[in-house]
Design a protein around this motif. Structure first.
Motif: not given
Length: 127
Positions: A12-13, A16-18, A84, A91, A123, A125, A127
């Motif tokens: 996820v950037q 962002g959300s997950l 969120n 990460t 997870v 995180v 870009s």
């Protein structure tokens, strides 16, 4: 065989959300306090937050307050971690866990109280 299974991890950037999901087999989650934990590479496992059996007033570690939320759907036997405004420091591998005492009044992320853990979902995180 009681088992917890996490899902929903991925890339996820930042910002962002997950949503992570904790599911159980052969186990009624609504009888237990459920905690979410995470472990980043080279770091110790830390508690992210936890939710009581009624689902009211989850507690969170300071670093995720206002960004993460924990909820449960007892009808579906699921517990969620909504992430969120994620940051690179989020990460980690995320785990859900069950407190050992049925209908416990202790809502905590002290690992001593948890006796059943999932295998984790990762997870990242970035870009």
């Amino acid at each position: 065989q009681f088992e917890l299974v996490e899902s929903g991890g991925g890339l996820v950037q930042p910002g962002g959300s997950l949503r992570l999901i904790c599911a159980a087999s052969e186990l009624k989650l609504d009888r237990y306090v459920i905690g979410w934990f995470r472990q980043a590479p080279g770091k110790e496992r830390e508690g992210v937050g936890c939710i009581g059996t009624t689902g009211g007033s989850p507690s969170y570690v300071e670093s995720v307050k206002g960004r993460f939320s924990i909820s449960r759907d007892n009808a579906k036997n699921l517990v969620y971690l909504q992430m969120n405004a994620v940051k690179s420091e989020d990460t980690a591998t995320y785990y859900c866990a069950r407190e050992s005492t049925v209908y416990s009044a202790v809502v905590t992320t002290e690992t001593y109280f948890f006796d059943l853990w999932g295998q984790g979902t990762h997870v990242t995180v970035s870009s």
